[in-house]
Scaffold this motif. Structure first.
Motif, PDB file in Angstrom:
ATOM      1  N   THR A   1       0.760  -1.208   0.040  1.00 34.42           N
ATOM      2  CA  THR A   1       0.023  -0.078   0.075  1.00 34.42           C
ATOM      3  C   THR A   1       0.950   1.236   0.066  1.00 34.42           C
ATOM      4  O   THR A   1       2.151   1.044   0.372  1.00 34.42           O
TER       5      THR A   1
ATOM      6  N   GLU B   1      -5.211   9.314   1.728  1.00 37.33           N
ATOM      7  CA  GLU B   1      -5.898   8.010   1.213  1.00 37.33           C
ATOM      8  C   GLU B   1      -4.929   7.034   0.778  1.00 37.33           C
ATOM      9  O   GLU B   1      -3.824   6.904   0.423  1.00 37.33           O
TER      10      GLU B   1
ATOM     11  N   TRP C   1      -3.924   3.880  -0.806  1.00 39.19           N
ATOM     12  CA  TRP C   1      -3.913   3.154  -2.203  1.00 39.19           C
ATOM     13  C   TRP C   1      -3.457   1.692  -1.953  1.00 39.19           C
ATOM     14  O   TRP C   1      -2.510   1.530  -1.799  1.00 39.19           O
TER      15      TRP C   1
ATOM     16  N   TRP D   1      -2.438   1.045  -9.086  1.00 41.96           N
ATOM     17  CA  TRP D   1      -3.012   1.393  -7.759  1.00 41.96           C
ATOM     18  C   TRP D   1      -4.365   1.498  -7.750  1.00 41.96           C
ATOM     19  O   TRP D   1      -4.920   2.119  -8.671  1.00 41.96           O
TER      20      TRP D   1
ATOM     21  N   THR E   1      -8.072   2.536  -4.889  1.00 38.75           N
ATOM     22  CA  THR E   1      -8.335   2.787  -3.758  1.00 38.75           C
ATOM     23  C   THR E   1     -10.110   2.953  -4.006  1.00 38.75           C
ATOM     24  O   THR E   1     -10.456   2.723  -5.095  1.00 38.75           O
TER      25      THR E   1
ATOM     26  N   ALA F   1      -2.900  10.292  -8.486  1.00 37.69           N
ATOM     27  CA  ALA F   1      -3.636   9.810  -7.211  1.00 37.69           C
ATOM     28  C   ALA F   1      -4.101  10.989  -6.178  1.00 37.69           C
ATOM     29  O   ALA F   1      -4.974  11.262  -5.810  1.00 37.69           O
TER      30      ALA F   1
ATOM     31  N   THR G   1      -8.037  12.149  -5.652  1.00 45.52           N
ATOM     32  CA  THR G   1      -8.602  12.428  -4.215  1.00 45.52           C
ATOM     33  C   THR G   1      -9.038  13.614  -4.022  1.00 45.52           C
ATOM     34  O   THR G   1      -9.838  13.979  -3.214  1.00 45.52           O
TER      35      THR G   1
END
Length: 188
Positions: free
Chosen positions: A133, A139, A141, A153, A155, A177, A181
């Motif tokens: 991870t 967050e 992932w 990745w 999430t 990412a 988010t």
């Protein structure tokens, strides 16, 4: 005396000489159709196709039953592709995918779906499993990494699973990412 030599005496030189006119004709037709080019200095980078990511994701937000995000990415990231598919297996659902070419020239893909993480990862990645991870912007992932495959990745952003994959480096993954988010779901 015959004007041609007997067929048994034909060799590779005769074959080669008979193919020259055919090759020249093919090159002329390809040139006329603009399907080939010549660059003495080697290959050149082509143009990135135009893709209206805002319109595509806006349409997905209106028609799909889960929240769609349009991440705000650096100006040198160029959207170049998009698609919509459906995972028909149990735990599946619609899938929205857009692709970007980063400023470094690598391809990154953003996939959003209401499917479970397991179904989404199987659909996009095949039989790979999470290997660790990473935390980006608070967050978590799941990282899917294999030596011979592109890293991915995944999430869960509450009602939507997000998968990013591509040929980019760690910084490209973190940029995408973080932008996903930080983005708010689009209004239908």
């Amino acid at each position: 005396m015959p004007s041609q030599k007997p067929r048994i005496l034909h060799d590779y030189k005769d074959l080669f000489l008979s193919l020259i006119p055919l090759v020249l004709i093919a090159v002329v037709f390809a040139g006329l159709a603009s399907q080939c080019s010549f660059a003495a200095t080697g290959p050149t980078e082509g143009r990135i196709p135009h893709f209206d990511v805002a319109a595509a994701l806006g349409s997905d937000a209106r028609t799909l039953d889960f929240p769609i995000r349009n991440p705000e990415l650096p100006a040198d990231w160029t959207p170049n592709s998009g698609s919509r598919e459906t995972i028909t297996a149990a735990g599946g659902g619609p899938v929205s995918t857009v692709g970007y070419v980063t400023g470094a020239g690598t391809y990154m893909r953003l996939t959003q779906s209401s499917a479970t993480e397991q179904q989404l990862s199987r659909f996009v990645l095949g039989s790979r499993y999470a290997t660790g991870t990473v935390d980006v912007g608070g967050e978590k992932w799941a990282v899917y990494s294999q030596p011979t495959e592109e890293t991915a990745w995944v999430t869960d952003l509450g009602g939507v699973r997000v998968l990013i994959t591509g040929a980019g480096n760690d910084a490209a993954f973190r940029t995408l990412a973080g932008a996903v988010t930080a983005a708010q779901p689009l209004q239908p």
